[in-house]
Design a protein around this motif. Structure first.
Motif, mmCIF file in Angstrom:
data_model
loop_
_atom_site.group_PDB
_atom_site.id
_atom_site.type_symbol
_atom_site.label_atom_id
_atom_site.label_comp_id
_atom_site.label_asym_id
_atom_site.label_seq_id
_atom_site.Cartn_x
_atom_site.Cartn_y
_atom_site.Cartn_z
ATOM 1 N N UNK A 45 1.460 25.498 -35.263
ATOM 2 C CA UNK A 45 2.105 24.606 -34.295
ATOM 3 C C UNK A 45 2.723 25.403 -33.154
ATOM 4 N N UNK A 46 3.394 26.512 -33.473
ATOM 5 C CA UNK A 46 3.984 27.333 -32.422
ATOM 6 C C UNK A 46 2.910 27.944 -31.523
ATOM 7 N N UNK A 47 1.806 28.341 -32.111
ATOM 8 C CA UNK A 47 0.721 28.902 -31.317
ATOM 9 C C UNK A 47 0.105 27.858 -30.396
ATOM 10 N N UNK A 48 -0.094 26.641 -30.883
ATOM 11 C CA UNK A 48 -0.648 25.581 -30.052
ATOM 12 C C UNK A 48 0.322 25.187 -28.949
ATOM 13 N N UNK A 49 1.615 25.203 -29.233
ATOM 14 C CA UNK A 49 2.598 24.890 -28.204
ATOM 15 C C UNK A 49 2.585 25.935 -27.092
ATOM 16 N N UNK A 50 2.400 27.179 -27.472
ATOM 17 C CA UNK A 50 2.289 28.228 -26.447
ATOM 18 C C UNK A 50 1.047 28.021 -25.583
ATOM 19 N N UNK A 92 1.958 25.177 -23.110
ATOM 20 C CA UNK A 92 2.863 25.614 -22.051
ATOM 21 C C UNK A 92 2.157 26.509 -21.034
ATOM 22 N N UNK A 93 1.145 27.211 -21.459
ATOM 23 C CA UNK A 93 0.389 28.068 -20.535
ATOM 24 C C UNK A 93 -0.675 27.308 -19.773
ATOM 25 N N UNK A 94 -0.866 26.022 -20.071
ATOM 26 C CA UNK A 94 -1.868 25.225 -19.372
ATOM 27 C C UNK A 94 -3.270 25.404 -19.899
ATOM 28 N N UNK A 95 -3.424 25.989 -21.068
ATOM 29 C CA UNK A 95 -4.755 26.209 -21.642
ATOM 30 C C UNK A 95 -5.161 25.045 -22.518
ATOM 31 N N UNK A 96 -4.286 24.594 -23.373
ATOM 32 C CA UNK A 96 -4.579 23.488 -24.279
ATOM 33 C C UNK A 96 -4.270 22.176 -23.580
ATOM 34 N N UNK A 97 -5.271 21.383 -23.332
ATOM 35 C CA UNK A 97 -5.117 20.105 -22.631
ATOM 36 C C UNK A 97 -5.060 18.959 -23.630
ATOM 37 N N UNK A 154 10.563 22.347 -33.544
ATOM 38 C CA UNK A 154 11.560 22.932 -34.423
ATOM 39 C C UNK A 154 12.714 23.439 -33.576
ATOM 40 N N UNK A 155 13.775 23.828 -34.226
ATOM 41 C CA UNK A 155 14.942 24.319 -33.509
ATOM 42 C C UNK A 155 14.733 25.717 -32.962
ATOM 43 N N UNK A 156 13.759 26.449 -33.519
ATOM 44 C CA UNK A 156 13.529 27.828 -33.107
ATOM 45 C C UNK A 156 12.153 27.929 -32.471
ATOM 46 N N UNK A 157 12.017 28.903 -31.626
ATOM 47 C CA UNK A 157 10.722 29.159 -31.007
ATOM 48 C C UNK A 157 10.514 28.316 -29.771
ATOM 49 N N UNK A 158 9.278 28.213 -29.353
ATOM 50 C CA UNK A 158 8.919 27.487 -28.146
ATOM 51 C C UNK A 158 8.786 26.016 -28.475
#
Length: 504
Positions: free
Chosen positions: A433-438, A441-446, A489-493
């Motif tokens: 989930x954190x990897x997909x959120x990154x 945010x970078x505009x790669x995952x639409x 989550x409360x931590x991370x991106x």
């Protein structure tokens, strides 16, 4: 009554009287030189104008005399540079706000497991020098290089913080696209930040594929096996080591003078950096200087020495015969090459201790895997020895008596060395989930990041395979109405409504 004249003469007289004379024309009969069809009737003089000879209009002469524009050939090494170029920055990618850098403070904290941390600018330059980035990794999709912190990353960081005087020997194994090479890059970044000396072999196959020069070594009394040196590869290794560790090596004074066979001038023997640079510029002396530098870094002496990180990627190619041939045109085994033999001794043998501490990391290959049952059995034996089993135990893995195996990889096992096997499994759903959120945010995952989409990508990737998750993230398409996350989550991106503007 018989005829007084022969029938043949009579027929001649009859035909000659009935035959009409054929008009003779003075015009030439033109035909193709290679034409085999007979001429049925010659043209009449009245129709000679219609059968006027028309010669081919020669237009090719003008093209022959015209100078053609030929493209200039690329310079030496330009094609290879374009083929191996690695792009680490994308100006079209979105800047991720709140992205922290990988530092000495946070890389050993277990709370950062599952977070995405970026590499510092100076560390990026050092990783470029040691070829820590691979072209198969998707670094060029983002504004700056960043990596996912895993539990294996934290474990390696703890080993580095402890600075075990005896050193650690670890073999990282896993499936294809599991993140083994990225884990080696993370270890290199930590070692650079800790002030360690980093010596890397980014591609083990280069040492066995017979693309570089090699020379035999005179035999000694200790061994009867013919060994071979690779001066070009030794010079390349010294060049990477000298350029990436210039700040550390320039402060280290030699404990012993360089070997006389290397012929290092006194002006270049001031510190280990200048000695390594001399070996990089003189391939004929590279092997002797590599052996000397390795001894200086791994043995105790008057001068203080920092710990050393040794990394090898695609270890599978070192466990079988190479593409080199001897003078008798016999196949040279990989263990007969001196640099490979030295690295394998550091990884598996207890006779080669790291007196100043350090870490030896070797990663197996998952995509380009040569068939080698002996190496597969060696990994099982290393795992069994790590669990406390002895080679004399009943359940200890042994070779099949009816199978022909290579004994050289099996002879590497030394339980006293304490070599460990680190299997790299898939990431958890929280880490995915954190990897997909990154990616979003970078505009790669639409695509919107929801628990359903996370479970979908995690399942389709084979249980959290990092490489497959990244590929699915690149294939996703934009849905502007659903670009609001329902997972966080409360931590991370974290992603929230209004934090990300979809690009058209």
């Amino acid at each position: 009554m018989p005829i007084s004249i022969c029938t043949r003469c009579l027929s001649r007289l009859h035909l000659g009287s009935a035959r009409t004379p054929i008009p003779v024309t003075t015009s030439l009969i033109q035909s193709s030189n290679l034409h085999t069809t007979s001429i049925l009737q010659a043209p009449n003089t009245q129709n000679a104008a219609k059968h006027k000879i028309i010669y081919r209009n020669v237009k090719a002469a003008s093209y022959r005399n015209k100078r053609r524009d030929t493209k200039k050939l690329p310079s030496v090494g330009e094609r290879r540079q374009q083929r191996t170029r690695i792009v680490l920055s994308n100006a079209n990618a979105l800047e991720v706000n709140g992205l922290e850098d990988l530092s000495l403070r946070n890389f050993s904290d277990e709370k950062n497991v599952g977070r995405v941390l970026a590499f510092d600018g100076q560390v990026i330059d050092q990783l470029r020098e040691v070829r820590g980035f691979k072209k198969s990794q998707s670094w060029g999709l983002f504004r700056r290089p960043a990596t996912l912190v895993r539990k294996e990353t934290v474990q390696i960081a703890k080993w580095m913080v402890a600075e075990d005087q005896e050193g650690k020997r670890v073999v990282v194994s896993g499936e294809k696209s599991g993140g083994k090479s990225v884990l080696l890059a993370q270890a290199m970044a930590m070692a650079f930040m800790k002030g360690w000396v980093v010596m890397t072999i980014p591609e083990a196959q280069e040492y066995t594929m017979n693309h570089f020069a090699y020379a035999p070594v005179p035999k000694t009394k200790d061994t009867d096996v013919q060994m071979y040196t690779q001066p070009t590869l030794a010079a390349s290794l010294l060049s990477r080591t000298a350029n990436a560790n210039a700040a550390v090596l320039s402060k280290l004074k030699p404990n012993t003078p360089p070997p006389e066979s290397a012929r290092v001038p006194s002006a270049s023997a001031n510190n280990l950096h200048t000695i390594a640079k001399y070996g990089a510029d003189h391939p004929s002396a590279a092997h002797d200087i590599f052996t000397y530098l390795l001894k200086e870094l791994t043995t105790a002496g008057k001068e203080h020495r920092p710990p050393v990180l040794f990394t090898v990627d695609n270890l599978n190619h070192w466990m079988g015969p190479s593409k080199y041939k001897s003078a008798e045109f016999e196949t040279v085994h990989s263990h007969q090459l001196t640099m490979i033999h030295t690295y394998l001794d550091l990884l598996f043998s207890a006779k080669k201790p790291l007196a100043n501490g350090g870490l030896i990391l070797a990663a197996t290959s998952g995509s380009n895997v040569p068939t080698n049952p002996s190496f597969d059995l060696l990994l099982k034996q290393v795992k069994a020895a790590q669990q406390g089993k002895q080679p004399t135990d009943k359940n200890f893995p042994l070779p099949n008596p009816y199978q022909k195996v290579d004994s050289r990889p099996l002879n590497l096992l030394d339980p006293a060395a304490g070599t460990q096997l680190m299997p790299l499994q898939g990431v958890s759903k929280a880490e995915a989930a954190q990897l997909m959120q990154y990616y979003v945010l970078s505009g790669v995952l639409k695509e919107s990041v929801t628990p359903e989409s996370i479970s979908e990508k995690w399942t389709l990737s084979g249980g959290g395979n990092v490489g497959e998750i990244c590929r699915w993230g690149e294939k996703a398409r934009l849905d502007p109405e659903k670009l609001v996350t329902k997972f966080g989550t409360n931590e991370g991106i974290k992603i929230g409504q209004g934090e990300h503007r979809p690009r058209g």
